[in-house]
Design a protein around this motif. Structure first.
Motif, PDB file in Angstrom:
ATOM      1  N   LEU A  79      -3.328   1.102   7.370  1.00 45.10           N
ATOM      2  CA  LEU A  79      -3.806  -0.194   7.860  1.00 45.10           C
ATOM      3  C   LEU A  79      -5.295  -0.392   7.567  1.00 45.10           C
ATOM      4  CD1 LEU A  79      -1.799  -0.263  11.216  1.00 45.10           C
ATOM      5  CD2 LEU A  79      -1.332  -1.623   9.168  1.00 45.10           C
ATOM      6  N   GLU A  80      -6.046   0.712   7.533  1.00 44.65           N
ATOM      7  CA  GLU A  80      -7.462   0.616   7.122  1.00 44.65           C
ATOM      8  C   GLU A  80      -7.556   0.125   5.674  1.00 44.65           C
ATOM      9  OE1 GLU A  80     -10.103   1.074   8.900  1.00 44.65           O
ATOM     10  OE2 GLU A  80      -9.724   2.550  10.484  1.00 44.65           O
ATOM     11  N   VAL A  81      -6.598   0.527   4.844  1.00 40.36           N
ATOM     12  CA  VAL A  81      -6.590   0.056   3.451  1.00 40.36           C
ATOM     13  C   VAL A  81      -6.424  -1.467   3.428  1.00 40.36           C
ATOM     14  CG1 VAL A  81      -5.396   0.148   1.223  1.00 40.36           C
ATOM     15  CG2 VAL A  81      -5.744   2.252   2.543  1.00 40.36           C
ATOM     16  N   ASN A  82      -5.539  -1.992   4.275  1.00 37.11           N
ATOM     17  CA  ASN A  82      -5.391  -3.450   4.346  1.00 37.11           C
ATOM     18  C   ASN A  82      -6.732  -4.122   4.644  1.00 37.11           C
ATOM     19  OD1 ASN A  82      -2.678  -3.542   3.814  1.00 37.11           O
ATOM     20  ND2 ASN A  82      -2.040  -3.689   5.956  1.00 37.11           N
ATOM     21  N   ARG A  83      -7.487  -3.512   5.565  1.00 40.56           N
ATOM     22  CA  ARG A  83      -8.779  -4.098   5.937  1.00 40.56           C
ATOM     23  C   ARG A  83      -9.736  -4.084   4.734  1.00 40.56           C
ATOM     24  NH1 ARG A  83     -11.136  -2.068  11.488  1.00 40.56           N
ATOM     25  NH2 ARG A  83      -9.755  -3.672  12.283  1.00 40.56           N
ATOM     26  N   ILE A  84      -9.731  -2.983   4.000  1.00 44.77           N
ATOM     27  CA  ILE A  84     -10.588  -2.885   2.812  1.00 44.77           C
ATOM     28  C   ILE A  84     -10.189  -3.938   1.771  1.00 44.77           C
ATOM     29  CG2 ILE A  84     -11.088  -1.410   0.806  1.00 44.77           C
ATOM     30  CD1 ILE A  84     -10.933   0.989   2.730  1.00 44.77           C
ATOM     31  N   LEU A  85      -8.889  -4.095   1.570  1.00 46.10           N
ATOM     32  CA  LEU A  85      -8.406  -5.073   0.581  1.00 46.10           C
ATOM     33  C   LEU A  85      -8.824  -6.478   0.978  1.00 46.10           C
ATOM     34  CD1 LEU A  85      -4.792  -3.686   0.038  1.00 46.10           C
ATOM     35  CD2 LEU A  85      -6.733  -3.442  -1.506  1.00 46.10           C
ATOM     36  N   GLN A  86      -8.725  -6.770   2.272  1.00 47.02           N
ATOM     37  CA  GLN A  86      -9.122  -8.100   2.751  1.00 47.02           C
ATOM     38  C   GLN A  86     -10.601  -8.363   2.447  1.00 47.02           C
ATOM     39  OE1 GLN A  86      -7.433 -10.666   4.136  1.00 47.02           O
ATOM     40  NE2 GLN A  86      -9.269 -11.860   4.491  1.00 47.02           N
ATOM     41  N   GLU A  87     -11.422  -7.328   2.576  1.00 43.93           N
ATOM     42  CA  GLU A  87     -12.858  -7.510   2.318  1.00 43.93           C
ATOM     43  C   GLU A  87     -13.164  -7.637   0.831  1.00 43.93           C
ATOM     44  OE1 GLU A  87     -14.428  -4.095   4.298  1.00 43.93           O
ATOM     45  OE2 GLU A  87     -14.042  -4.938   6.281  1.00 43.93           O
ATOM     46  N   ARG A  88     -12.395  -6.904  -0.009  1.00 44.92           N
ATOM     47  CA  ARG A  88     -12.773  -6.792  -1.424  1.00 44.92           C
ATOM     48  C   ARG A  88     -12.081  -7.789  -2.344  1.00 44.92           C
ATOM     49  NH1 ARG A  88     -11.845  -0.591  -2.845  1.00 44.92           N
ATOM     50  NH2 ARG A  88     -13.366   0.317  -1.418  1.00 44.92           N
ATOM     51  N   GLN A  89     -10.903  -8.247  -1.966  1.00 42.97           N
ATOM     52  CA  GLN A  89     -10.050  -8.923  -2.937  1.00 42.97           C
ATOM     53  C   GLN A  89      -9.967 -10.420  -2.698  1.00 42.97           C
ATOM     54  OE1 GLN A  89      -7.651  -8.665  -5.423  1.00 42.97           O
ATOM     55  NE2 GLN A  89      -8.420  -6.695  -6.136  1.00 42.97           N
ATOM     56  N   LYS A 127      -0.792  12.254   0.840  1.00 43.55           N
ATOM     57  CA  LYS A 127      -1.722  13.067   0.045  1.00 43.55           C
ATOM     58  C   LYS A 127      -2.915  12.267  -0.454  1.00 43.55           C
ATOM     59  CE  LYS A 127       1.734  16.270  -1.760  1.00 43.55           C
ATOM     60  NZ  LYS A 127       2.822  16.171  -2.733  1.00 43.55           N
ATOM     61  N   GLU A 128      -2.820  10.956  -0.452  1.00 44.73           N
ATOM     62  CA  GLU A 128      -3.891  10.147  -1.062  1.00 44.73           C
ATOM     63  C   GLU A 128      -4.991   9.810  -0.053  1.00 44.73           C
ATOM     64  OE1 GLU A 128      -3.368   7.283  -3.975  1.00 44.73           O
ATOM     65  OE2 GLU A 128      -1.362   7.935  -4.554  1.00 44.73           O
ATOM     66  N   THR A 129      -6.176   9.568  -0.592  1.00 48.22           N
ATOM     67  CA  THR A 129      -7.287   9.134   0.251  1.00 48.22           C
ATOM     68  C   THR A 129      -7.219   7.623   0.442  1.00 48.22           C
ATOM     69  OG1 THR A 129      -8.699   8.702  -1.638  1.00 48.22           O
ATOM     70  CG2 THR A 129      -8.778  10.936  -0.720  1.00 48.22           C
ATOM     71  N   ILE A 130      -7.987   7.123   1.396  1.00 54.15           N
ATOM     72  CA  ILE A 130      -8.079   5.672   1.600  1.00 54.15           C
ATOM     73  C   ILE A 130      -8.517   5.000   0.300  1.00 54.15           C
ATOM     74  CG2 ILE A 130      -9.499   3.892   2.718  1.00 54.15           C
ATOM     75  CD1 ILE A 130      -9.224   5.251   5.287  1.00 54.15           C
ATOM     76  N   GLU A 131      -9.490   5.616  -0.354  1.00 57.50           N
ATOM     77  CA  GLU A 131     -10.029   5.015  -1.587  1.00 57.50           C
ATOM     78  C   GLU A 131      -8.979   4.921  -2.689  1.00 57.50           C
ATOM     79  OE1 GLU A 131     -12.350   3.280  -2.979  1.00 57.50           O
ATOM     80  OE2 GLU A 131     -13.117   3.101  -0.929  1.00 57.50           O
ATOM     81  N   SER A 132      -8.203   6.001  -2.884  1.00 63.88           N
ATOM     82  CA  SER A 132      -7.229   5.963  -3.980  1.00 63.88           C
ATOM     83  C   SER A 132      -6.067   5.028  -3.639  1.00 63.88           C
ATOM     84  CB  SER A 132      -6.748   7.369  -4.350  1.00 63.88           C
ATOM     85  OG  SER A 132      -5.987   7.917  -3.302  1.00 63.88           O
ATOM     86  N   VAL A 160       0.848  -1.203   0.000  1.00 63.44           N
ATOM     87  CA  VAL A 160       0.000   0.000   0.000  1.00 63.44           C
ATOM     88  C   VAL A 160       0.879   1.247   0.000  1.00 63.44           C
ATOM     89  CG1 VAL A 160      -1.796   1.264   1.230  1.00 63.44           C
ATOM     90  CG2 VAL A 160      -1.793  -1.251   1.263  1.00 63.44           C
ATOM     91  N   PHE A 161       0.872   1.980  -1.099  1.00 59.53           N
ATOM     92  CA  PHE A 161       1.658   3.217  -1.159  1.00 59.53           C
ATOM     93  C   PHE A 161       1.060   4.158  -2.184  1.00 59.53           C
ATOM     94  CE2 PHE A 161       3.722   0.120  -4.002  1.00 59.53           C
ATOM     95  CZ  PHE A 161       3.768   0.814  -5.206  1.00 59.53           C
ATOM     96  N   GLY A 162       1.390   5.432  -2.050  1.00 56.46           N
ATOM     97  CA  GLY A 162       0.943   6.426  -3.017  1.00 56.46           C
ATOM     98  C   GLY A 162       2.076   6.787  -3.969  1.00 56.46           C
ATOM     99  N   GLY A 163       1.707   7.319  -5.113  1.00 55.88           N
ATOM    100  CA  GLY A 163       2.690   7.817  -6.072  1.00 55.88           C
ATOM    101  C   GLY A 163       3.465   6.713  -6.757  1.00 55.88           C
ATOM    102  N   TYR A 177       4.380   4.057   5.414  1.00 57.10           N
ATOM    103  CA  TYR A 177       4.503   5.249   4.589  1.00 57.10           C
ATOM    104  C   TYR A 177       3.599   6.368   5.103  1.00 57.10           C
ATOM    105  CZ  TYR A 177       6.937   2.213   1.273  1.00 57.10           C
ATOM    106  OH  TYR A 177       7.816   1.351   0.686  1.00 57.10           O
ATOM    107  N   GLY A 178       3.150   6.216   6.364  1.00 59.76           N
ATOM    108  CA  GLY A 178       2.321   7.253   6.976  1.00 59.76           C
ATOM    109  C   GLY A 178       3.146   8.082   7.960  1.00 59.76           C
ATOM    110  N   LEU A 179       3.769   7.357   8.924  1.00 61.83           N
ATOM    111  CA  LEU A 179       4.665   7.957   9.914  1.00 61.83           C
ATOM    112  C   LEU A 179       4.016   9.045  10.777  1.00 61.83           C
ATOM    113  CD1 LEU A 179       8.075   8.138   7.962  1.00 61.83           C
ATOM    114  CD2 LEU A 179       6.969   6.173   9.017  1.00 61.83           C
ATOM    115  N   SER A 180       2.692   8.977  10.925  1.00 64.18           N
ATOM    116  CA  SER A 180       1.991   9.728  11.972  1.00 64.18           C
ATOM    117  C   SER A 180       0.845   8.820  12.390  1.00 64.18           C
ATOM    118  CB  SER A 180       1.456  11.065  11.446  1.00 64.18           C
ATOM    119  OG  SER A 180       0.333  10.837  10.601  1.00 64.18           O
ATOM    120  N   LEU A 181       0.235   9.115  13.532  1.00 65.25           N
ATOM    121  CA  LEU A 181      -0.809   8.218  14.024  1.00 65.25           C
ATOM    122  C   LEU A 181      -1.924   8.052  12.987  1.00 65.25           C
ATOM    123  CD1 LEU A 181      -2.111   6.516  16.250  1.00 65.25           C
ATOM    124  CD2 LEU A 181      -3.044   8.619  17.220  1.00 65.25           C
ATOM    125  N   ASP A 182      -2.485   9.168  12.522  1.00 69.89           N
ATOM    126  CA  ASP A 182      -3.616   9.084  11.585  1.00 69.89           C
ATOM    127  C   ASP A 182      -3.225   8.424  10.271  1.00 69.89           C
ATOM    128  OD1 ASP A 182      -5.020  10.343  13.498  1.00 69.89           O
ATOM    129  OD2 ASP A 182      -5.183  12.278  12.461  1.00 69.89           O
TER     130      ASP A 182
END
Ligand code: ZN
Length: 410
Positions: free
Chosen positions: A163-173, A121-126, A83-86, A152-157
């Motif tokens: 990690l929320e993206v991982n959860r989405i991928l687990q549900e969708r893929q 800069k990216e959203t969870i969706e992108s 999971v990474f942007g750019g 690739y976040g390096l802050s709490l949020d």
């Protein structure tokens, strides 16, 4: 195989079935003219076509004719930064002929922090959309379980977002995702290192554990990154919060990370370019799996390739992984096996074992990585006449079909 259980899916008459169940004769447990019977998500029978049809009721099963093909367990890719942007294509291309300082003087963003900036800069969706494309390629190349790290976040949020993206991928893929918290991947530009380690220990790990966002806690323990004492603090906090442990160790220097992995009982130590024989022995004694990544060494033109032969000869449990990340854009475990054999002197059998059973062990899983009754029905079918072709045809994708949890997904 006892009784006549009703199968839902039967893979019949394969030239070779590679069970990857260890036997004294054959590391990959080859069965000629073999069949695999599945009920729901589970394998219920593996053996010669005659053995399986004697024990399994396949009257109402869907049958895949695997004549002239090879059947193997789905790959377990145990180390990725999925999971990474750019994109770091400009950096990679420029590095073909220039050193790092030259590339940076051209104003091209480089390294982990360049990806951190793009990911923030990216959203969870992108982020999920980008990772999904890569996951689909992995699945098409036979991978049915993928470990996916934050970092690739390096802050709490931002770490929680990854990690929320991982959860989405687990549900969708149609790939199983194993989530790893790697807040300790690098130090963010905006705060002093001590404060960041405090943030990882006191804010990130408790939240990750409370929201069940990860199974593993990992640290990039390396010169210029997290010291052994910082890694120890973070991993001990992770363990206390109920996370299992992994560590990036000895990639650019023997730094003491492998000894820490052995002492803390990490599930795996990954990279190991500079790991010496003493440290290998300690890892083996502590039951730590060695995760090695041949294509990463290639992509970064590593000047000190890891010594896989020494690890294998010491009978360590070795796992092969892609290390898919912005610096190493590889999705195929088949290519990883090809590099492992040619450049690191794995036998083809050792490479397959490390890409299946080894990967599962590196994730602490014993329900996959082999074809045996009672295990998950994660199976791939290769359009090749014999197993050796998977390492012989360089860059070729042998996959004809992939079955994940008993369902045909490719
Ligand atoms: Zn990594």
């Amino acid at each position: 195989m006892t009784g006549r259980t009703k199968a839902t899916l039967v893979i019949a008459g394969a030239a070779q079935v590679l069970t990857c169940v260890l036997s004294s004769a054959d590391l990959v447990g080859r069965i000629e003219n073999g069949s695999v019977a599945i009920a729901g998500e589970t394998i219920i029978g593996v053996g010669s076509a005659v053995e399986v049809s004697a024990c399994v009721d396949s009257a109402s099963a869907q049958v895949i004719d695997a004549t002239g093909k090879v059947v193997a367990p789905g790959f377990v890719d145990s180390h990725t930064h999925l999971v990474f942007g750019g994109s770091r294509a400009p950096e990679y291309a420029a590095r073909m002929t220039r050193d790092l300082e030259d590339v940076q003087s051209l104003g091209i963003p480089t390294g982990i922090l360049a990806t951190v900036e793009a990911t923030r800069k990216e959203t969870i969706e992108s982020l999920a959309a980008g990772a999904e494309q890569r996951l689909w390629q992995m699945l098409r190349h036979g991978t049915t379980t993928v470990e996916s790290k934050s970092g690739y976040g390096l802050s709490l949020d931002q770490e929680v977002k990854q990690l929320e993206v991982n959860r989405i991928l687990q549900e969708r893929q149609a790939v199983d995702i194993v989530s790893t918290f790697l807040g300790a991947h690098a130090f963010p530009r905006e705060m002093p290192r001590e404060r960041y380690v405090d943030l990882v220990v006191h804010a990130m790990i408790p939240q990750v554990a409370e929201q069940c966002l990860a199974v593993f806690c990992d640290v990039f323990c390396e010169k210029g990154y997290f010291s052994v004492s910082e890694a120890r603090r973070i991993l001990e906090a992770g363990r206390a919060a109920g996370l299992k442990l992994k560590i990036h160790a000895d990639e650019y220097k023997a730094f003491g990370a492998t000894l820490l992995a052995a002492e803390l009982g990490a599930v795996s130590a990954d990279h190991l370019n500079y790991t010496n024989c003493v440290a290998m022995r300690k890892l083996k004694q502590a039951g730590v799996v060695a995760v090695v990544m041949p294509v990463l060494d290639f992509a970064v033109r590593h000047e000190h390739p890891f010594d896989a032969r020494a690890m294998l000869d010491k009978q360590m449990t070795v796992a092969l992984a892609t290390d898919l990340c912005p610096a190493c854009r590889v999705e195929s475990m088949q290519l990883v096996m090809q590099f492992a054999c040619r450049l690191y002197r794995f036998s083809p059998e050792e490479a397959l074992h490390a890409a299946t059973v080894g990967g599962a062990r590196a994730l602490g899983m014993d329900d996959r990585g082999v074809l045996a009754a009672g295990k998950l029905a994660d199976v791939q079918i290769w359009s090749i006449p014999t197993f050796e072709h998977v390492i012989y045809r360089i860059g070729h994708n042998a996959v004809d079909k992939v079955i994940r949890r008993g369902r045909i997904v490719v």
